[in-house]
Design a protein around this motif. Sequence first.
Motif, PDB file in Angstrom:
ATOM      1  N   LEU A 191       0.852  -1.184   0.000  1.00  0.00           N
ATOM      2  CA  LEU A 191       0.000   0.000   0.000  1.00  0.00           C
ATOM      3  C   LEU A 191       0.891   1.238   0.000  1.00  0.00           C
ATOM      4  N   HIS A 192       0.739   2.069  -1.018  1.00  0.00           N
ATOM      5  CA  HIS A 192       1.507   3.307  -1.151  1.00  0.00           C
ATOM      6  C   HIS A 192       0.604   4.465  -0.760  1.00  0.00           C
ATOM      7  N   THR A 193       1.104   5.358   0.091  1.00  0.00           N
ATOM      8  CA  THR A 193       0.351   6.541   0.493  1.00  0.00           C
ATOM      9  C   THR A 193       1.205   7.767   0.189  1.00  0.00           C
ATOM     10  N   LEU A 194       0.637   8.686  -0.594  1.00  0.00           N
ATOM     11  CA  LEU A 194       1.331   9.918  -0.963  1.00  0.00           C
ATOM     12  C   LEU A 194       0.633  11.103  -0.322  1.00  0.00           C
ATOM     13  N   MET A 195       1.405  12.060   0.123  1.00  0.00           N
ATOM     14  CA  MET A 195       0.864  13.353   0.550  1.00  0.00           C
ATOM     15  C   MET A 195       1.386  14.379  -0.441  1.00  0.00           C
ATOM     16  N   ILE A 196       0.482  15.252  -0.885  1.00  0.00           N
ATOM     17  CA  ILE A 196       0.772  16.214  -1.941  1.00  0.00           C
ATOM     18  C   ILE A 196       0.749  17.621  -1.358  1.00  0.00           C
ATOM     19  N   ASP A 197       1.671  18.481  -1.811  1.00  0.00           N
ATOM     20  CA  ASP A 197       1.680  19.883  -1.388  1.00  0.00           C
ATOM     21  C   ASP A 197       0.331  20.530  -1.651  1.00  0.00           C
ATOM     22  N   GLY A 198      -0.223  21.201  -0.631  1.00  0.00           N
ATOM     23  CA  GLY A 198      -1.470  21.938  -0.799  1.00  0.00           C
ATOM     24  C   GLY A 198      -2.732  21.100  -0.684  1.00  0.00           C
ATOM     25  N   CYS A 199      -2.618  19.828  -0.317  1.00  0.00           N
ATOM     26  CA  CYS A 199      -3.788  18.961  -0.175  1.00  0.00           C
ATOM     27  C   CYS A 199      -3.674  18.180   1.131  1.00  0.00           C
ATOM     28  N   ASP A 200      -4.755  18.177   1.920  1.00  0.00           N
ATOM     29  CA  ASP A 200      -4.740  17.486   3.214  1.00  0.00           C
ATOM     30  C   ASP A 200      -5.105  16.009   3.120  1.00  0.00           C
ATOM     31  N   ALA A 201      -5.712  15.583   2.014  1.00  0.00           N
ATOM     32  CA  ALA A 201      -6.146  14.188   1.869  1.00  0.00           C
ATOM     33  C   ALA A 201      -4.999  13.324   1.345  1.00  0.00           C
TER      34      ALA A 201
END
Length: 91
Positions: free
Chosen positions: A36-46
């Motif tokens: 399972l890969h989880t990414l966090m993106i600049d400017g997005c909380d989800a």
Amino acid sequence: MKSPVDKLLQGHAQLVHSEALKVYSHTQREDGDWILHTLMIDGCDAPFQFRRKKKYQSLKGCPVNMTYYPSIETIAGFEMEVMKVVRIKRA
């Protein structure tokens, strides 16, 4: 001639396509036979999530193009918005 992304978007109304999103966090955890890969993106909380059979090289700091759809998951009794990634490529 239409691109694969255009074909996906035309066939599925909920899909969203974004380009050149900067990844600031990328975690990889075992989930049964899958990773399972989880990414966090600049400017997005989800969080953005996808599964693969193998580990992926880290995408931290890289710009990516993604096609995804919003979803709701219940975690520890709380509803949380999660983006399910259908297609991901380095920009």
